[in-house]
Scaffold this active site. Structure first.
Site, mmCIF file in Angstrom:
data_model
loop_
_atom_site.group_PDB
_atom_site.id
_atom_site.type_symbol
_atom_site.label_atom_id
_atom_site.label_comp_id
_atom_site.label_asym_id
_atom_site.label_seq_id
_atom_site.Cartn_x
_atom_site.Cartn_y
_atom_site.Cartn_z
ATOM 1 N N HIS A 57 -1.062 1.207 -8.848
ATOM 2 C CA HIS A 57 0.015 0.465 -8.518
ATOM 3 C C HIS A 57 -0.407 -1.038 -8.191
ATOM 4 O O HIS A 57 0.250 -1.686 -7.579
ATOM 5 C CB HIS A 57 1.173 1.413 -7.180
ATOM 6 N N THR A 94 -5.979 7.282 -2.795
ATOM 7 C CA THR A 94 -6.380 9.189 -1.718
ATOM 8 C C THR A 94 -6.842 9.959 -2.743
ATOM 9 O O THR A 94 -8.101 10.810 -2.045
ATOM 10 C CB THR A 94 -4.754 8.776 -1.278
ATOM 11 N N GLN A 135 -8.647 -1.589 -4.569
ATOM 12 C CA GLN A 135 -8.264 -2.934 -4.353
ATOM 13 C C GLN A 135 -8.842 -4.093 -5.314
ATOM 14 O O GLN A 135 -8.262 -5.387 -5.873
ATOM 15 C CB GLN A 135 -8.212 -3.612 -3.076
ATOM 16 N N CYS A 140 1.176 -2.049 16.470
ATOM 17 C CA CYS A 140 2.974 -1.676 15.952
ATOM 18 C C CYS A 140 3.212 -1.181 14.642
ATOM 19 O O CYS A 140 4.238 -0.565 14.045
ATOM 20 C CB CYS A 140 4.298 -2.726 16.110
#
Lengths: 395, 145
Positions: free
Chosen positions: A202, A73, A180, A326
């Site tokens: 990570h 990020t 990725q 959700c």
């Protein structure tokens, strides 16, 4: 502890024990500040230099082109905001895609509020950026193209070489979010004409809280963190020495067994995809069928909702993720699934399973059986399925 | 993330299913938002809810609120069922995460929609009941893929 079948390696990975071992001395033995002059800090300085060299070599870059950050990020934010600032006299137009990670999308949206213009390229049904649209989008005031190397949700690998060539031809900087893809697929920044590349520790069995940004020499880029003289004065702040050491070790290990790992993951992934598509009705694979990350399987199951599936899988110790509203924290399902053209209710029924080399065929067999049972159970309580069966005269 | 009661109703939902020739049926929600609830009511001549069934497309909270709401109206009069509010359903579940509160609204709306259907069919009036805004039982177009 109940059994654990971890199939969410796109979210994060297990830190390799060798990585942890490599990091440990830098907490209690070599804890000096790398910026200090005394001998005690020398091993810290050297450890950072070694990690930088390992990483530079892994993408065919020079050591002075690697800048350590806290992760993907920060690297994305830095690359995009600092380029926008440094090149604003040339223009204020940026090109990206509709399927980027939010670290890129939200940064671009922020820049739009600052008076920049952003073109969000469409993708095809497999999630591949449309190159003809890219060419058409280029303007004299375009300063940056930012396209991810591989998509985090659907695993599709983008035509990075072609994008790099187009960018170079037009003299536009090219940034890629390779969070990725890095250390999972081979990357050479010169061959692919990449000017900036973001990566995170990570996602490749390294520690959390450390990553890097590759910045090609000659690229005009402002400091992102103003502070001390660390990282050639471009990224202030005392270095996360254990993290950087861990990242270096993780990269070393990941690069050494990349082909073998990818082959193993691909075999298992294709077995999983094959079984699910053959044995679960009204299911589809999202993303490119062949040109995708070796560990990524992303399905959409019609008539059911993703979060329900995740909770039921969790009760069997299976960790996965979904692009349903959700789970995205909003009312809309994943922007990536909508961009590849899925209707909302089908996008709500997505399930992403991302493997690692530690997974076994037995685990996949168990997971497939659970998916079959869970999908059927949720369909039995779904009004959408009831209507569908009624309309198709199956009851 | 969910309370024990929510998990219990999600894992062991009460009253899942359909009722043939129901006294009233209502479907509310929106597939776009990822939540659709359908309630079937079987109501006797004394306006008592003899049986209730539900079907839900949605998240854990949506399933649990549907399940809890059905248990709260079963055996009640239609007028009593009107008074089962989303707040009462949520309290009975020991609360929902803030982002899931809309699921409990849907449960209340689904019951109202089924009651409305019953009232329309039988030409009766239920105090406080209005035509549901979100009933999508009819006219919903299916998207193909």
């Amino acid at each position: 502890m109940k059994q654990l079948i971890y199939l969410d390696n796109a979210a994060t990975t297990k830190t390799r024990p060798e990585v942890v071992q490599a990091m440990l001395p830098y907490f209690t033995e070599y804890y000096g500040n790398p910026s200090s002059v005394y001998d005690f800090s020398a091993p810290c300085k050297k450890a950072i230099a070694d990690a930088r060299e390992t990483i530079a070599k892994s993408i065919g870059a020079k050591t002075n082109e690697i800048y350590f950050t806290v992760g993907g990020t920060e690297s994305d934010n830095w690359a995009i905001k600092a380029t926008a600032d440094a090149y604003k006299d040339k223009g204020k137009h940026i090109i990206t895609s509709k399927i980027e990670h939010h670290a890129v999308l939200h940064t671009c949206e922020y820049l739009e509020k600052q008076g920049y213009e952003v073109t969000y390229l469409d993708v095809d049904e497999f999630g591949v950026v449309k190159l003809d649209e890219l060419k058409k989008a280029i303007r004299p005031d375009t300063i940056l193209i930012s396209i991810m190397f591989a998509n985090n949700e659907i695993g599709t690998i983008e035509p990075i070489r072609e994008i790099g060539e187009i960018a170079k031809e037009h003299g536009i900087l090219f940034h890629t979010d390779a969070v990725q893809a890095y250390a999972h697929v081979p990357i050479n920044v010169d061959e692919l004409h990449i000017d900036m590349l973001s990566a995170s520790g990570h996602k490749l069995n390294g520690p959390k809280g450390v990553g890097f940004l590759y910045i090609r020499s000659g690229v005009k880029i402002r400091s992102f963190m103003h502070g001390g003289a660390q990282e050639r004065k471009r990224r202030g702040g005392t270095e996360n020495v254990p993290g950087i050491v861990g990242l270096g070790k993780a990269v070393e290990l990941a690069m050494a067994d990349m082909d073998e790992r990818a082959a193993k993951e691909t075999e298992l992934r294709d077995y999983l995809i094959g079984r699910v598509l053959a044995e679960v009705p009204y299911a589809r694979l999202n993303g490119h069928p062949a040109n995708r990350l070796s560990n990524n399987a992303n399905f959409a199951f019609q008539f059911i909702e993703g979060e329900s599936m995740l909770i039921m899988l969790d009760s069997d110790g299976i960790c996965g993720s979904s692009g349903s509203a959700c789970t995205s924290g909003s009312l809309d399902p994943s922007h990536v699934l909508l961009a590849i053209g899925l209707p909302h209710e089908i996008a709500h029924g997505s399930l992403r399973l991302t493997l690692s080399e530690e997974n076994t065929k037995e685990q996949i067999d168990f997971v497939v059986e659970r998916i079959k049972a869970i999908v059927q159970r949720l369909r039995n309580m779904s009004p959408l399925y009831e209507d569908f069966m009624r309309k198709s005269g199956k009851r | 993330m969910y309370t024990e009661k929510v998990m219990d109703h999600f894992e062991h939902p009460r009253n899942v299913g359909e009722i043939e020739n129901p006294s009233g049926m209502g479907t509310v929600g929106n597939a776009k938002c990822g939540d659709i609830m359908r309630i079937y009511l079987d109501i006797d001549e004394n306006q008592i809810i003899r049986d209730v069934k539900f079907k839900t497309f949605g998240c854990g909270a949506a399933v649990a609120t549907s399940s809890m709401a059905t248990t709260m109206v079963k055996g009640k009069s239609v007028q009593e069922a009107m008074e089962v509010t989303n707040k009462a359903v949520m309290e009975a579940l020991d609360g929902l995460p803030p982002v899931k509160v809309h699921c409990s609204l849907l449960a209340e709306e689904a019951i109202h929609a089924a009651l409305w259907d019953y009232a329309q069919k039988n030409g009766i009036e239920i105090k406080g009941l209005q035509k549901p805004k979100t009933d999508i039982s009819e006219g919903e177009e299916e998207e193909e893929y």
